[in-house]
Design a protein around this motif. Structure first.
Motif, short mmCIF file in Angstrom:
data_model
loop_
_atom_site.label_atom_id
_atom_site.label_comp_id
_atom_site.label_asym_id
_atom_site.label_seq_id
_atom_site.Cartn_x
_atom_site.Cartn_y
_atom_site.Cartn_z
N TRP A 52 0.85 -1.18 0.00
CA TRP A 52 0.00 0.00 0.00
C TRP A 52 0.89 1.23 0.00
O TRP A 52 1.89 1.29 0.72
CB TRP A 52 -0.90 0.03 1.24
CG TRP A 52 -2.15 0.83 1.07
CD1 TRP A 52 -3.34 0.38 0.58
CD2 TRP A 52 -2.34 2.22 1.37
NE1 TRP A 52 -4.26 1.41 0.57
CE2 TRP A 52 -3.68 2.54 1.04
CE3 TRP A 52 -1.53 3.22 1.88
CZ2 TRP A 52 -4.21 3.82 1.21
CZ3 TRP A 52 -2.06 4.49 2.05
CH2 TRP A 52 -3.38 4.78 1.73
N TYR A 56 -3.30 10.08 3.41
CA TYR A 56 -4.47 10.48 4.17
C TYR A 56 -4.37 11.99 4.30
O TYR A 56 -3.34 12.52 4.72
CB TYR A 56 -4.50 9.80 5.55
CG TYR A 56 -5.02 8.39 5.48
CD1 TYR A 56 -6.38 8.12 5.53
CD2 TYR A 56 -4.14 7.33 5.32
CE1 TYR A 56 -6.86 6.83 5.44
CE2 TYR A 56 -4.61 6.02 5.22
CZ TYR A 56 -5.97 5.78 5.28
OH TYR A 56 -6.44 4.50 5.18
N ALA A 73 -8.89 0.79 1.46
CA ALA A 73 -8.35 1.16 2.76
C ALA A 73 -9.41 1.80 3.65
O ALA A 73 -10.49 2.17 3.20
CB ALA A 73 -7.19 2.13 2.56
N CYS A 74 -9.04 1.95 4.91
CA CYS A 74 -9.88 2.68 5.86
C CYS A 74 -10.09 4.09 5.33
O CYS A 74 -9.17 4.69 4.78
CB CYS A 74 -9.20 2.74 7.23
SG CYS A 74 -8.83 1.12 7.92
N CYS A 108 -6.18 -2.06 8.33
CA CYS A 108 -6.97 -1.90 7.10
C CYS A 108 -6.73 -3.08 6.17
O CYS A 108 -7.63 -3.51 5.47
CB CYS A 108 -6.61 -0.59 6.41
SG CYS A 108 -7.02 0.88 7.35
N ASP A 109 -5.50 -3.57 6.15
CA ASP A 109 -5.13 -4.73 5.33
C ASP A 109 -4.36 -5.69 6.23
O ASP A 109 -3.27 -5.37 6.69
CB ASP A 109 -4.28 -4.30 4.13
CG ASP A 109 -3.89 -5.44 3.22
OD1 ASP A 109 -4.13 -6.62 3.55
OD2 ASP A 109 -3.33 -5.16 2.14
#
Length: 159
Positions: A52, A56, A73-74, A108-109
């Motif tokens: 990733w 953000y 993702a979140c 998230c992952d």
């Protein structure tokens, strides 16, 4: 069309070349979302062993998902929560060898094992964090941190 093939025998050279390519790619474009999108793609194509790479954004004191490469993702992260939130709150780089050992880590992952997050500050204000995840424990070392900070400085001029 852009075709960046950044390969180097050592990390400092690779990151120097990445920062230089990024500066050229983002130069003259005023849109921060477009610049984050191209930066995420360039990082994804250049750095090995990532699952990733992205941003953000600071939206009214909350981190909101920005452009990225990788799995979904979140979407929102509170300041002080998880690796990204701690980086945003402290404005300090967070280099985490084992995300499962990080208090309050947000998974998230589930494939992510290590992470580095670099705050992007423009004119004294946090605008975003650059977040890189890897499925390899302890993927990021001091050379990666120095290189990611260098990349973050280039990004700060384009966001």
């Amino acid at each position: 069309m852009y075709d960046f093939k950044i390969e180097a025998a050592d990390k400092p050279t690779m990151y120097r070349d990445l920062a230089s390519a990024m500066q050229g790619l983002l130069s003259g474009e005023p849109d921060p979302i477009a610049n984050m999108a191209n930066a995420a793609a360039l990082i994804w194509e250049t750095l090995p062993d990532l699952n990733w790479a992205g941003f953000y954004r600071n939206v009214r004191g909350e981190l909101v998902l920005g452009p990225f490469q990788g799995r979904p993702a979140c979407i929102r992260i509170a300041f002080g929560t998880g690796v990204c939130g701690v980086a945003a709150e402290t404005r300090q780089v967070q280099r985490v060898a084992d995300v499962n050992a990080f208090p309050g880590h947000i998974a998230c992952d589930s494939a992510s094992a290590s992470e580095i997050v670099v705050p992007i500050v423009v004119r004294g204000e946090l605008v975003a964090v650059l977040d890189l995840d890897s499925p390899i424990p302890n993927r990021f070392d001091a050379e990666d941190e120095a290189g990611c900070v260098q990349v973050g400085e280039v990004l700060a001029t384009a966001l």
